[in-house]
Design a protein around this motif. Structure first.
Motif, PDB file in Angstrom:
ATOM      1  N   ILE A 241       0.900  -1.228   0.092  1.00  0.00           N
ATOM      2  CA  ILE A 241      -0.146   0.003   0.018  1.00  0.00           C
ATOM      3  C   ILE A 241       0.763   1.306   0.077  1.00  0.00           C
ATOM      4  CG2 ILE A 241      -1.701   1.425   1.399  1.00  0.00           C
ATOM      5  CD1 ILE A 241      -2.779  -1.437   2.287  1.00  0.00           C
ATOM      6  N   LYS A 242       1.888   1.203   0.840  1.00  0.00           N
ATOM      7  CA  LYS A 242       2.833   2.494   0.914  1.00  0.00           C
ATOM      8  C   LYS A 242       3.485   2.715  -0.642  1.00  0.00           C
ATOM      9  CE  LYS A 242       5.603   2.944   4.271  1.00  0.00           C
ATOM     10  NZ  LYS A 242       6.509   2.975   5.413  1.00  0.00           N
ATOM     11  N   LYS A 244       2.228   1.931  -3.481  1.00  0.00           N
ATOM     12  CA  LYS A 244       0.890   2.314  -4.136  1.00  0.00           C
ATOM     13  C   LYS A 244       0.662   3.994  -3.945  1.00  0.00           C
ATOM     14  CE  LYS A 244      -0.616  -1.068  -6.752  1.00  0.00           C
ATOM     15  NZ  LYS A 244      -0.460  -1.028  -8.248  1.00  0.00           N
ATOM     16  N   LEU A 245       0.855   4.096  -2.681  1.00  0.00           N
ATOM     17  CA  LEU A 245       0.671   5.671  -2.259  1.00  0.00           C
ATOM     18  C   LEU A 245       1.989   6.425  -2.712  1.00  0.00           C
ATOM     19  CD1 LEU A 245      -0.753   5.305   1.412  1.00  0.00           C
ATOM     20  CD2 LEU A 245      -1.909   5.864  -0.666  1.00  0.00           C
ATOM     21  N   ARG A 246       3.136   6.042  -2.603  1.00  0.00           N
ATOM     22  CA  ARG A 246       4.132   6.574  -3.170  1.00  0.00           C
ATOM     23  C   ARG A 246       4.259   6.808  -4.772  1.00  0.00           C
ATOM     24  NH1 ARG A 246       7.544   3.982  -0.571  1.00  0.00           N
ATOM     25  NH2 ARG A 246       7.995   2.279  -1.996  1.00  0.00           N
ATOM     26  N   LEU A 248       1.146   7.203  -6.447  1.00  0.00           N
ATOM     27  CA  LEU A 248       0.387   8.104  -6.755  1.00  0.00           C
ATOM     28  C   LEU A 248       0.942   9.664  -6.372  1.00  0.00           C
ATOM     29  CD1 LEU A 248      -2.924   6.193  -5.122  1.00  0.00           C
ATOM     30  CD2 LEU A 248      -2.359   6.852  -7.489  1.00  0.00           C
ATOM     31  N   ARG A 249       1.678   9.554  -5.235  1.00  0.00           N
ATOM     32  CA  ARG A 249       2.144  11.007  -5.161  1.00  0.00           C
ATOM     33  C   ARG A 249       3.070  11.296  -6.331  1.00  0.00           C
ATOM     34  NH1 ARG A 249       2.282   9.097   0.392  1.00  0.00           N
ATOM     35  NH2 ARG A 249       4.271   8.209   0.140  1.00  0.00           N
TER      36      ARG A 249
END
Length: 359
Positions: A241-242, A244-246, A248-249
């Motif tokens: 998840i981290k 994926k979030l990275r 997206l950022r």
């Protein structure tokens, strides 16, 4: 919880989070022998320090009561007042010793762990009704240790009491012929001596039991590798998840940079790798880095710059230095002011030249 898992898989030392959770549940390393030792030590201190004052504090009001018993009125009001006077006298005599015993009891717990308020131990657990769990409690390791500990205490206390009282046997026989006050003083001294020896002997047992209880508690808190991984995911977040979030950022940051490129004043580039977009307007204290990129992203910045007629200046060392030190949407570092000023001055002169040519 730790006790619900397979003990064979619990090979890793507990994390601080696991220990904190155990403390919140009221699951702490606790030796009852430590509490017993503090109570006996407190009692010994009370007997040796306050026995005389307690005796005299109770003797005077009781003596007066017996001496003036013929004056006592038997109606309910006078009897109630008399009982209240006796209660006050008793509390005044034994209040401080009782307070010391309470402090000793609290100190026995506080020495082992900080104060814990938990209601979990009050919640009924049906697992405790299991015959297998009951058999384990009766014949398990802890029960065996408690049995051996009890035998050890009996032996130690027997040896201590025999060692102290046997030489005093003739003196104890003669006490029955003494005046009650003299017998009280002699017996008090012998009692304090005996209690002091008992306290010293029980100290060894209490310390040994505490280390055993702490080791047993620590073993119960041990974790498996899977539990450590799950705890890491909960505290630090799932790595997937981290990621994926990275991602997206990064995508959002890239879109913001690309949208800011048309507002740039100049693109400083290394033709093959780096591109840095700078924005500068008259009155600003320093140019601002609105976008930067390497390889494909650098090519995209240059492509957008050409579409919007933004000057592109090739300066290999300056492009590398700005890419390494400049931050997006912030002014460029001071050490690059002079070099960037020359580039922007060149661009301004270039624009003036184009304007004059058109006129």
């Amino acid at each position: 919880m730790a006790e619900d898992n397979d003990p064979e898989s619990q090979t890793e030392d507990p994390t601080q989070k696991r220990l904190d959770q155990a403390l919140e549940r009221g699951d702490v390393a606790k030796s009852q022998e430590i509490n017993t030792w503090f109570m006996i030590a407190g009692g010994t201190l009370v007997v040796s320090t306050f026995s005389g004052s307690v005796g005299s504090g109770l003797l005077t009001p009781l003596r007066n009561l017996l001496a003036n018993s013929w004056m006592i009125k038997t109606d309910s009001g006078n009897l109630l007042a008399l009982m209240q006077q006796i209660e006050v006298a008793v509390l005044a005599a034994v209040g401080v010793p009782l307070l010391m015993l309470v402090i000793a009891a609290i100190a026995g717990n506080m020495l082992q762990h900080r104060l814990v308020w938990s209601t979990e131990s009050l919640i009924p657990k049906f697992s405790k009704l299991s015959p297998a769990a009951g058999f384990k409690r009766i014949f398990g390791k802890q029960a065996g240790v408690n049995f051996l500990k009890g035998i050890g205490k009996l032996v130690v206390l027997g040896v201590v009491m025999t060692t102290i009282l046997w030489p005093e046997r003739h003196r104890m026989e003669a006490m029955v012929k003494l005046d009650p006050m003299a017998m009280l003083g002699a017996s008090t001294g012998l009692t304090v001596h005996l209690l002091g020896a008992v306290v010293a002997a029980l100290a060894i047992i209490a310390i040994g039991d505490y280390f055993f209880q702490y080791r047993s508690w620590f073993q119960r808190q041990k974790m498996s590798l899977q539990e450590i991984k799950e705890e890491f995911k909960q505290s630090e977040g799932d790595p997937h998840i981290k990621g994926k979030l990275r991602q997206l950022r990064q995508q959002r940051s890239k879109k913001r940079m690309m949208a800011a490129v048309p507002k740039a004043s100049v693109i400083i580039t290394n033709p093959t790798h780096y591109s840095v977009a700078l924005s500068y307007e008259r009155g600003m204290s320093a140019p601002i880095c609105v976008a930067k990129g390497v390889d494909n992203l650098a090519f995209k910045i240059r492509e957008i710059a050409r579409e919007h007629d933004i000057p592109i200046v090739e300066n290999v060392p300056l492009a590398r230095a700005l890419y390494a030190t400049a931050e997006i949407d912030k002014e460029i570092p001071v050490e690059h002011y002079h070099a960037v000023a020359e580039v922007i001055g060149y661009v301004i002169r270039l624009k003036r030249g184009f304007s004059a040519a058109r006129q």
